[in-house]
Motif scaffolding. Sequence first.
Motif, PDB file in Angstrom:
ATOM      1  N   UNK A   1      33.760  36.147  56.092  1.00 57.14           N
ATOM      2  CA  UNK A   1      33.883  36.878  54.820  1.00 57.14           C
ATOM      3  C   UNK A   1      32.935  38.073  54.769  1.00 57.14           C
ATOM      4  N   UNK A   2      31.755  37.930  55.384  1.00 57.14           N
ATOM      5  CA  UNK A   2      30.785  39.028  55.352  1.00 57.14           C
ATOM      6  C   UNK A   2      31.204  40.205  56.229  1.00 57.14           C
ATOM      7  N   UNK A   3      32.138  39.991  57.155  1.00 58.14           N
ATOM      8  CA  UNK A   3      32.670  41.077  57.967  1.00 58.14           C
ATOM      9  C   UNK A   3      34.003  41.596  57.440  1.00 58.14           C
ATOM     10  N   UNK A   4      34.583  40.896  56.487  1.00 61.08           N
ATOM     11  CA  UNK A   4      35.912  41.263  55.984  1.00 61.08           C
ATOM     12  C   UNK A   4      35.790  42.417  54.983  1.00 61.08           C
ATOM     13  N   UNK A   5      36.273  43.619  55.343  1.00 54.58           N
ATOM     14  CA  UNK A   5      36.096  44.761  54.440  1.00 54.58           C
ATOM     15  C   UNK A   5      37.001  44.726  53.221  1.00 54.58           C
TER      16      UNK A   5
ATOM     17  N   UNK B   1      37.298  42.129  51.187  1.00 49.66           N
ATOM     18  CA  UNK B   1      36.769  41.209  50.174  1.00 49.66           C
ATOM     19  C   UNK B   1      35.686  41.900  49.364  1.00 49.66           C
ATOM     20  N   UNK B   2      35.684  41.708  48.059  1.00 51.18           N
ATOM     21  CA  UNK B   2      34.628  42.299  47.236  1.00 51.18           C
ATOM     22  C   UNK B   2      33.353  41.463  47.291  1.00 51.18           C
ATOM     23  N   UNK B   3      32.306  41.971  46.694  1.00 49.45           N
ATOM     24  CA  UNK B   3      31.065  41.204  46.584  1.00 49.45           C
ATOM     25  C   UNK B   3      30.083  41.506  47.700  1.00 49.45           C
TER      26      UNK B   3
END
Length: 578
Positions: free
Chosen positions: A226-230, A232-234
């Motif tokens: 998720x932290x690499x997924x551009x 996704x917000x947040x």
Amino acid sequence: MIGGATRGAGRAGAVRIARDQLVHAVRALWRTQVVLIFTFAMPLLWLLVVGLLAGNDAVGEDGVRVMQFAAPTAIAMGTFYATLPPVAISVAEARESGVLKRLRGTPLPGWCYFFGQIGAALLFALGSLVVTVLLAVLLYEVRLRPETLLAAAVTLVLGGMAFSAVGLAIGSLSPSASIAEAASIGAAVVLSFISGLFFVGGALPAWLDDVASVFPLKPYADSLQDQFNPFLPGNGWHPANLAVIAAWLLAGTLVSLHAFRWEGSRATGAPRRPFRAPSSAGSSVGSSAGPSAGPSAGSSAGSSVGSSVGPSAGPSPGGSRTSEVRRPSALALLERQAGAALRGTARRPGDVFFSVVLPVGLFALMVTVQPGDTTADGRPAVLAIGASMVTWGAGVAMFMNLSEGVARARDSGQLKRMRGTPLTAVEYLAGRTVAGFTLTVVILAAILLLGAVAYGLRIGPAGLLLGLVVLLLGAVCLAACGFLLATLVPNARAVGTVGLAILFLLSFFSDVFLNDGPEWMGTVGSLFPLKHLQNGLVAAWDTAGAEVPWPDLLVLAVWAAAAGSLAARRFRWEPVTA
């Protein structure tokens, strides 16, 4: 003032000891084969293979690439394997070899030892992270998200500490280094599969997903994903995932503190057995070898020469005593060599796990996650997957383990001592091959039995017999290639690393893991024996009727003859000297 100075000097001394222990642990881990294989080779190879299979096309208007979603999995794999298995193995080896016992008599505090082991593992995880990220950015245009960097850093550090603590707990609980190696690497591989690290783009069953979420690897990998997924917000924070990881950090620490011991357990009341040669060298020399059997033809060589070598004394016509040496038959040498090799394998839980347990487990898992009853080319899924996992097991047993075993015996000097016995190089290598094929038949039987009982796999008698012939030729071919590898690579550590890298890469090119890759990859794979062993087994087990796969058998025979002749020509009894 004096007391304060003393306390300051004590703190400085403890810091210096902790630093020195960290340096020592880094050097020790660097010499451990598992670090090179799992920390650097596996994630980088995996990243390259996924890049070949999936390509790197743009998936968004802003130029986001496919590998943006594969890179986090490679990072999770590298940092995970850099921490858990190396810590477990190094702690168990240090205790078993008596290093921890000697350290206990030094000023080294216990916390400094823990600091060194965990710190070294974290440094290797950092190295894996840097190398993987650089490759992903430079080769695949993967982008880092500035808004999630802090959350990613916390996830990486907490995950590395948790995996190191679990590794320390496994090493503390394991009674021997071999068990620690099998338990740590086995647990790591199983967690990798159920956590989806090897199924990018695929979906695991919901119940398996729930089971994996209880363990730390899946929350760790999901957070990085998720932290690499551009899209996704947040800012990338996942408190629930961090809580699971932190719980395993606490559990691993508590278990380590409770179970850690400086000395290995010694059996009491058991009589000490007489010295016998290590079986990994190649077997057991008969105890009746007498003076005429040659210098040191006995136990330290580890060769299965047999008890028939020895003096046959009797009075000569002139009254003097003579001795007659009778060389064991080639069949006897082959039988004893194979038996010793099998005993050596049985004493190495890691070899048993990777060559037998893992292929059977992967067979069950891959059949479970297979979306339909047939593969993309219309073959029954259970039959194709069964052939793939038998091929993988044969590759591990015949190519990787055999080559490493021969190199290990050579490096330790055991082959050099065997040179003074009646055992020839051909008989030694043949004995190793027979032992490996026996293990491969065990893999075949386990997979076919599980397939018949759990998944309705049915193969006729003709198919079973033809499949056994295909497997025999494939096993001989892989053994010849493994022996050639052992002659080309200078030491056992490098043989294991190179062997796994070759086997892993060729498995994807040869569709062993049933990948739907580009046509050119299949063409490259068809040049090597792994693909032809799998295709031969599928043809032999065909439910429509067993069919002799002549082209596949021809390729296997050519590889066996070429690699075998080169290996016999290059075979050496002595280790390489600088």
